[in-house]
Design an enzyme around this catalytic site. Structure first.
Site, mmCIF file in Angstrom:
data_model
loop_
_atom_site.group_PDB
_atom_site.id
_atom_site.type_symbol
_atom_site.label_atom_id
_atom_site.label_comp_id
_atom_site.label_asym_id
_atom_site.label_seq_id
_atom_site.Cartn_x
_atom_site.Cartn_y
_atom_site.Cartn_z
ATOM 1 N NE ARG A 291 -3.734 0.283 1.928
ATOM 2 C CZ ARG A 291 -4.723 0.289 2.560
ATOM 3 N NH1 ARG A 291 -5.292 1.250 3.466
ATOM 4 N NH2 ARG A 291 -6.169 -0.394 1.777
ATOM 5 C CG HIS B 121 -8.334 -0.347 -2.926
ATOM 6 N ND1 HIS B 121 -7.662 -1.402 -2.450
ATOM 7 C CD2 HIS B 121 -9.001 -0.128 -1.525
ATOM 8 C CE1 HIS B 121 -7.658 -1.799 -0.901
ATOM 9 N NE2 HIS B 121 -8.776 -0.823 -0.392
ATOM 10 C CD GLN C 79 -12.907 -2.272 -0.792
ATOM 11 O OE1 GLN C 79 -12.130 -2.163 0.208
ATOM 12 N NE2 GLN C 79 -14.231 -2.902 -0.641
ATOM 13 C CG ASP D 111 -13.880 5.421 -0.518
ATOM 14 O OD1 ASP D 111 -13.766 5.368 0.712
ATOM 15 O OD2 ASP D 111 -12.894 5.520 -1.385
ATOM 16 C CB CYS E 228 -14.241 0.437 0.119
ATOM 17 S SG CYS E 228 -14.056 2.234 0.393
ATOM 18 N NE ARG F 262 -10.432 -5.693 0.568
ATOM 19 C CZ ARG F 262 -9.895 -4.541 0.913
ATOM 20 N NH1 ARG F 262 -10.363 -3.875 1.672
ATOM 21 N NH2 ARG F 262 -8.611 -4.853 0.836
HETATM 22 N N1 CP Z 1 -11.443 -0.676 2.381
HETATM 23 C C1 CP Z 1 -9.879 -0.760 3.087
HETATM 24 O O1 CP Z 1 -9.143 -1.041 2.131
HETATM 25 O O2 CP Z 1 -9.962 -0.541 4.104
HETATM 26 P P1 CP Z 1 -8.438 -0.211 5.053
HETATM 27 O O3 CP Z 1 -7.842 1.095 4.475
HETATM 28 O O4 CP Z 1 -8.650 -0.638 6.559
HETATM 29 O O5 CP Z 1 -7.671 -1.529 4.544
HETATM 30 N N1 NVA Z 2 -10.379 6.298 -1.018
HETATM 31 C C1 NVA Z 2 -9.726 5.628 0.398
HETATM 32 C C2 NVA Z 2 -9.857 4.308 0.496
HETATM 33 C C3 NVA Z 2 -9.519 3.740 1.668
HETATM 34 C C4 NVA Z 2 -9.889 2.404 1.963
HETATM 35 C C5 NVA Z 2 -8.474 6.203 0.803
HETATM 36 O O1 NVA Z 2 -7.639 6.003 -0.437
HETATM 37 O O2 NVA Z 2 -8.246 6.821 1.644
#
Ligand code: CP
Ligand code: NVA
Length: 307
Positions: free
Chosen positions: A101, A128, A131, A227, A267, A295
């Protein structure tokens, strides 16, 4: 055999996505632990916070007999200037896969380029993909769609910021040929490169895709997905964004326009009172928390496929 990465949804074809979903449903129904990854370790590099992705990948690896190794970026020599290239080569000699990430999508691409092991995108500023596999699994499950053909009859509407989550949903809809509408304020519609890439796939899959700022396009939606308005890394835009996005909030009034069988997805993490009201979150907790649970199952399928 050469390794394969999951950096973008576009790394997957229709058959591969179908196989991953089938496997995820199989794993969910059996809930059996396996030891296929005995003696194997999965590295997990996280530059940003995570609850679901980090814990579900860790649990998935353990339940498949392997070991997750948490590589917080704070504690890696990367922080002191070691290159991605060198880091990737070294980690490849210890691990069987890398979940990453990052802020910059290009960093995941660079890891993938130099790693000898599969690299899985656990969220970047652009996509993502893990997701959206869980999202499609959830929509199939809750709308009783047994096949991708069944899924094409479901009207999916994403409303809010055209962020990483929205980009991956657009991508998976374009690849699979789904009915997908993205509703975002004018200045936050997807960028040209995102739309151009999706267009290549839409012409092949004949997906019904609409990109608009018109909130009324939520009409007859079978799925309403939202989101956060301020993704990780965009905190300095907070004030402006809240004001611009408020008309796009998922609330009771907005949902009156949707179909009678509409479900709400998010999400997570959610900011109640911003992109979604607490009332809607509570009313649709079953679909939202099923999505979070999925997930785990879909990422087990990803690990089995890629590692
Ligand atoms: N939806 C998601 O990716 O959640 P986290 O940021 O908690 O991993
Ligand atoms: N769009 C959000 C998703 C978190 C899972 C972010 O990038 O913060």
């Amino acid at each position: 055999m050469s390794k394969k990465d999951l950096v973008s949804i576009y790394d997957l074809g229709v058959e591969e996505i179908s196989a991953l979903l089938e496997e995820a449903f199989r794993l969910k129904s059996k809930k059996k632990y396996l030891d296929v990854f005995k003696g194997k370790a999965l590295g997990m590099v996280f530059e940003k916070p995570s609850t679901r992705t980090r814990v579900s990948f860790s649990a998935a690896m353990i339940q498949l007999g392997g070991l997750p190794v948490s590589l917080e970026s704070e504690n890696l020599q990367r922080k002191r200037g070691e290159s991605i290239q060198d880091t990737a080569v070294v980690l490849s000699s210890y691990l069987s896969g890398l979940v990453i990430r990052t802020f910059r999508h290009c960093d995941i691409e660079e890891f993938a380029k130099y790693s000898k092991i599969p690299v899985i995108n656990a969220l970047s500023d652009k996509e993502h993909p893990c997701q959206s596999l869980a999202d499609i699994m959830t929509i199939m499950e809750l709308h009783g769609a047994k096949t991708i053909e069944d899924l094409k009859k479901v009207k999916i509407v994403y409303i809010g910021d055209s962020n990483n989550v929205a980009n991956s949903l657009l991508a998976i809809s374009a690849v699979l040929g789904l009915n997908f509408t993205l509703v975002s304020p004018q200045q936050y519609l997807p960028k040209k490169d995102i739309l151009d890439k999706a267009s290549e796939y839409i012409s092949l899959s004949k997906a019904e895709i609409k990109i608009t700022s018109d909130i009324d396009e939520i009409k007859d939606a079978d799925v309403v997905y939202t989101d956060v308005w301020i993704s990780m890394g965009y905190e300095n835009e907070k004030k402006n964004r809240k004001r611009i996005f408020m008309p796009y909030q998922v609330n009771k009034e907005l949902l009156k326009k949707t179909s009678s069988k509409c479900i709400v997805l998010h999400c997570l993490p959610a900011i109640r009172g911003d992109e979604i009201t607490a009332e809607v979150m509570d009313k649709y907790r079953y679909s939202i928390f099923t999505q979070a649970e999925n997930r785990l199952h879909s990422q087990k399928a990803i690990l089995l496929h890629f590692l």
